[in-house]
Scaffold this active site. Structure first.
Site: not given
Ligand code: GAR
Length: 211
Positions: A12, A91, A110
Protein backbone atom coordinates in the site's frame (compact mmCIF):
# COMPACT_ATOMS: atom_id res chain seq x y z
CA UNK A 1 -16.37 16.35 -3.47
CA UNK A 2 -15.64 13.17 -5.42
CA UNK A 3 -15.56 9.90 -3.46
CA UNK A 4 -12.52 7.78 -4.33
CA UNK A 5 -12.10 4.02 -3.74
CA UNK A 6 -8.54 2.68 -3.64
CA UNK A 7 -8.18 -1.05 -4.36
CA UNK A 8 -5.10 -2.73 -2.89
CA UNK A 9 -3.48 -6.12 -2.33
CA UNK A 10 -0.16 -5.52 -0.61
CA UNK A 11 2.06 -2.97 1.04
CA UNK A 12 0.00 0.00 0.00
CA UNK A 13 2.80 2.51 -0.58
CA UNK A 14 0.82 3.97 -3.49
CA UNK A 15 -2.23 4.23 -1.23
CA UNK A 16 0.00 6.07 1.25
CA UNK A 17 1.13 8.48 -1.48
CA UNK A 18 -2.55 9.26 -2.14
CA UNK A 19 -3.34 9.70 1.56
CA UNK A 20 -0.37 12.09 1.90
CA UNK A 21 -1.28 14.01 -1.26
CA UNK A 22 -4.82 14.50 0.00
CA UNK A 23 -3.52 15.64 3.43
CA UNK A 24 -1.09 18.07 1.76
CA UNK A 25 -3.82 19.64 -0.35
CA UNK A 26 -2.63 18.28 -3.69
CA UNK A 27 -5.90 16.42 -4.27
CA UNK A 28 -8.46 19.13 -3.78
CA UNK A 29 -11.78 17.94 -5.09
CA UNK A 30 -11.66 14.33 -3.97
CA UNK A 31 -11.52 12.28 -0.77
CA UNK A 32 -10.56 8.65 -0.22
CA UNK A 33 -13.86 7.26 0.99
CA UNK A 34 -13.04 3.55 0.81
CA UNK A 35 -10.15 1.10 0.64
CA UNK A 36 -10.88 -2.39 -0.72
CA UNK A 37 -8.28 -5.10 -0.18
CA UNK A 38 -8.17 -8.43 -1.97
CA UNK A 39 -6.70 -10.02 1.18
CA UNK A 40 -7.02 -9.53 4.91
CA UNK A 41 -3.25 -9.55 5.52
CA UNK A 42 -2.41 -6.55 3.33
CA UNK A 43 -0.38 -3.90 5.16
CA UNK A 44 -2.37 -1.36 3.12
CA UNK A 45 -5.29 -2.04 5.51
CA UNK A 46 -3.20 -0.77 8.42
CA UNK A 47 -2.45 2.40 6.47
CA UNK A 48 -6.19 2.88 5.83
CA UNK A 49 -6.96 2.34 9.50
CA UNK A 50 -4.33 4.85 10.60
CA UNK A 51 -5.77 7.44 8.22
CA UNK A 52 -9.33 6.77 9.44
CA UNK A 53 -10.53 5.47 6.06
CA UNK A 54 -13.24 2.79 5.84
CA UNK A 55 -11.85 -0.50 4.60
CA UNK A 56 -13.39 -3.71 3.26
CA UNK A 57 -11.79 -7.08 2.47
CA UNK A 58 -13.05 -8.73 -0.70
CA UNK A 59 -11.08 -11.80 -1.84
CA UNK A 60 -12.00 -13.08 -5.30
CA UNK A 61 -11.74 -16.68 -4.03
CA UNK A 62 -14.57 -16.12 -1.55
CA UNK A 63 -16.96 -16.04 -4.50
CA UNK A 64 -17.81 -19.08 -6.63
CA UNK A 65 -18.63 -17.13 -9.76
CA UNK A 66 -17.23 -13.97 -11.33
CA UNK A 67 -20.75 -12.46 -11.42
CA UNK A 68 -21.09 -12.82 -7.65
CA UNK A 69 -17.74 -11.12 -7.08
CA UNK A 70 -18.64 -8.31 -9.50
CA UNK A 71 -21.98 -7.79 -7.76
CA UNK A 72 -20.25 -7.56 -4.36
CA UNK A 73 -17.64 -5.10 -5.63
CA UNK A 74 -20.20 -2.96 -7.46
CA UNK A 75 -22.40 -3.07 -4.37
CA UNK A 76 -19.58 -1.63 -2.26
CA UNK A 77 -18.76 1.04 -4.83
CA UNK A 78 -22.42 2.06 -4.95
CA UNK A 79 -22.83 2.05 -1.19
CA UNK A 80 -19.92 4.49 -0.80
CA UNK A 81 -21.10 6.55 -3.82
CA UNK A 82 -17.73 6.13 -5.52
CA UNK A 83 -16.94 8.29 -8.54
CA UNK A 84 -13.34 7.19 -9.11
CA UNK A 85 -11.70 3.79 -8.58
CA UNK A 86 -7.91 3.64 -8.18
CA UNK A 87 -6.05 0.35 -8.57
CA UNK A 88 -2.96 0.74 -6.41
CA UNK A 89 -1.15 -2.59 -6.59
CA UNK A 90 -4.46 -4.46 -6.90
CA UNK A 91 -3.75 -8.00 -8.07
CA UNK A 92 -7.28 -9.09 -9.03
CA UNK A 93 -8.35 -8.59 -12.65
CA UNK A 94 -11.28 -6.19 -13.02
CA UNK A 95 -14.00 -7.76 -15.18
CA UNK A 96 -15.63 -6.22 -18.24
CA UNK A 97 -18.83 -5.79 -16.21
CA UNK A 98 -17.11 -3.51 -13.71
CA UNK A 99 -15.05 -1.75 -16.42
CA UNK A 100 -18.17 -0.89 -18.39
CA UNK A 101 -19.96 0.44 -15.30
CA UNK A 102 -16.96 2.67 -14.51
CA UNK A 103 -15.80 3.55 -18.04
CA UNK A 104 -12.84 6.00 -17.84
CA UNK A 105 -13.36 6.17 -14.08
CA UNK A 106 -10.85 3.45 -13.11
CA UNK A 107 -7.17 4.39 -12.91
CA UNK A 108 -4.30 1.91 -12.61
CA UNK A 109 -0.61 2.39 -11.84
CA UNK A 110 1.80 0.02 -13.58
CA UNK A 111 5.54 -0.19 -12.83
CA UNK A 112 6.90 0.04 -16.40
CA UNK A 113 6.69 2.24 -19.46
CA UNK A 114 3.67 0.68 -21.21
CA UNK A 115 3.68 -1.00 -23.77
CA UNK A 116 6.88 -2.55 -22.39
CA UNK A 117 6.68 -5.24 -19.70
CA UNK A 118 2.91 -5.22 -19.28
CA UNK A 119 -0.13 -7.40 -19.84
CA UNK A 120 -1.04 -10.69 -18.22
CA UNK A 121 1.61 -12.09 -15.89
CA UNK A 122 3.42 -8.77 -15.54
CA UNK A 123 2.82 -7.51 -12.02
CA UNK A 124 4.85 -6.38 -9.02
CA UNK A 125 8.46 -7.56 -8.86
CA UNK A 126 8.08 -9.71 -12.00
CA UNK A 127 7.96 -6.53 -14.13
CA UNK A 128 11.36 -5.41 -12.84
CA UNK A 129 12.85 -8.91 -13.17
CA UNK A 130 11.90 -8.92 -16.86
CA UNK A 131 13.22 -5.39 -17.43
CA UNK A 132 16.58 -6.39 -15.94
CA UNK A 133 16.62 -9.65 -17.94
CA UNK A 134 16.10 -7.67 -21.14
CA UNK A 135 18.83 -5.22 -20.20
CA UNK A 136 16.83 -2.04 -20.79
CA UNK A 137 18.66 1.10 -19.69
CA UNK A 138 15.49 3.04 -18.95
CA UNK A 139 12.24 1.89 -17.36
CA UNK A 140 9.56 3.81 -15.45
CA UNK A 141 5.90 3.85 -14.52
CA UNK A 142 2.58 4.46 -16.26
CA UNK A 143 -0.79 5.61 -14.96
CA UNK A 144 -3.66 4.74 -17.28
CA UNK A 145 -7.40 4.29 -17.47
CA UNK A 146 -8.51 0.68 -17.25
CA UNK A 147 -10.35 -0.89 -20.17
CA UNK A 148 -11.07 -4.49 -21.22
CA UNK A 149 -7.45 -5.10 -22.26
CA UNK A 150 -4.98 -5.87 -19.45
CA UNK A 151 -2.75 -2.75 -19.12
CA UNK A 152 -4.12 -1.59 -22.49
CA UNK A 153 -6.25 1.43 -21.54
CA UNK A 154 -5.63 5.10 -22.41
CA UNK A 155 -2.36 6.40 -20.95
CA UNK A 156 -2.64 9.40 -18.60
CA UNK A 157 0.94 9.97 -17.38
CA UNK A 158 4.34 8.29 -17.73
CA UNK A 159 7.73 8.91 -16.20
CA UNK A 160 11.08 7.39 -17.13
CA UNK A 161 13.51 6.06 -14.51
CA UNK A 162 17.14 5.11 -15.07
CA UNK A 163 18.25 1.47 -14.72
CA UNK A 164 21.69 1.09 -13.11
CA UNK A 165 24.18 -1.72 -13.85
CA UNK A 166 24.11 -3.21 -10.34
CA UNK A 167 20.32 -3.08 -9.88
CA UNK A 168 18.41 -5.99 -8.39
CA UNK A 169 14.63 -6.28 -9.00
CA UNK A 170 13.98 -4.93 -5.49
CA UNK A 171 16.34 -1.98 -5.83
CA UNK A 172 14.85 -1.09 -9.20
CA UNK A 173 11.29 -1.47 -7.87
CA UNK A 174 12.04 0.96 -5.06
CA UNK A 175 13.57 3.54 -7.43
CA UNK A 176 10.59 3.30 -9.82
CA UNK A 177 8.19 3.78 -6.90
CA UNK A 178 10.07 6.72 -5.40
CA UNK A 179 10.85 8.55 -8.62
CA UNK A 180 7.74 7.75 -10.63
CA UNK A 181 4.75 5.91 -9.10
CA UNK A 182 4.35 7.94 -5.91
CA UNK A 183 4.40 11.15 -7.97
CA UNK A 184 2.37 10.11 -11.00
CA UNK A 185 -0.54 8.46 -9.21
CA UNK A 186 -1.48 11.41 -6.93
CA UNK A 187 -1.01 13.78 -9.89
CA UNK A 188 -3.34 11.72 -12.10
CA UNK A 189 -5.95 11.50 -9.34
CA UNK A 190 -5.74 15.27 -8.77
CA UNK A 191 -6.20 15.91 -12.50
CA UNK A 192 -9.20 13.56 -12.60
CA UNK A 193 -10.79 15.25 -9.60
CA UNK A 194 -10.30 18.65 -11.27
CA UNK A 195 -12.09 17.25 -14.33
CA UNK A 196 -9.02 17.86 -16.47
CA UNK A 197 -8.74 14.45 -18.16
CA UNK A 198 -10.48 13.99 -21.49
CA UNK A 199 -10.44 10.69 -23.39
CA UNK A 200 -10.78 10.93 -27.16
CA UNK A 201 -10.09 8.11 -29.64
CA UNK A 202 -8.33 6.08 -26.94
CA UNK A 203 -5.98 8.93 -26.02
CA UNK A 204 -5.97 11.18 -22.98
CA UNK A 205 -5.86 14.93 -23.34
CA UNK A 206 -4.94 16.95 -20.25
CA UNK A 207 -6.90 20.17 -20.14
CA UNK A 208 -5.28 23.43 -19.03
CA UNK A 209 -5.60 24.28 -15.38
CA UNK A 210 -4.06 26.27 -12.58
CA UNK A 211 -2.11 23.53 -10.78
C1 GAR B 1 3.44 -1.17 -7.38
O1 GAR B 1 4.74 -1.20 -7.88
C2 GAR B 1 2.44 -1.15 -8.51
O2 GAR B 1 2.85 -0.39 -9.61
C3 GAR B 1 2.39 -2.62 -8.87
O3 GAR B 1 2.40 -3.28 -7.62
C4 GAR B 1 3.10 -2.49 -6.66
C5 GAR B 1 2.23 -2.29 -5.45
O4 GAR B 1 2.92 -1.65 -4.42
N1 GAR B 1 1.22 -2.92 -9.64
C6 GAR B 1 1.22 -3.81 -10.64
O5 GAR B 1 2.17 -4.49 -10.94
C7 GAR B 1 -0.10 -3.94 -11.40
N2 GAR B 1 0.08 -4.61 -12.64
P1 GAR B 1 2.16 -0.95 -3.21
O6 GAR B 1 1.17 -1.96 -2.62
O7 GAR B 1 3.25 -0.62 -2.24
O8 GAR B 1 1.47 0.29 -3.73
Amino acid sequence: MLNIAVLVSGGGTNLQALIDARRDGMIKNGRIALVVSSNSGAYALKRAGKAGISAEVLPRRSFAAQEEYDAALLGLLNRYEIGLVVLAGFMTIISETVVSRFRNRIINVHPSLIPSFCGEGYYGLKVHEEALKKGVKVTGATVHFVNEICDGGPIILQKAVEVRPDDTPRILQKRVMEQAEWKLLPRAVALFCEDRLEVENGRVKIKEGTS
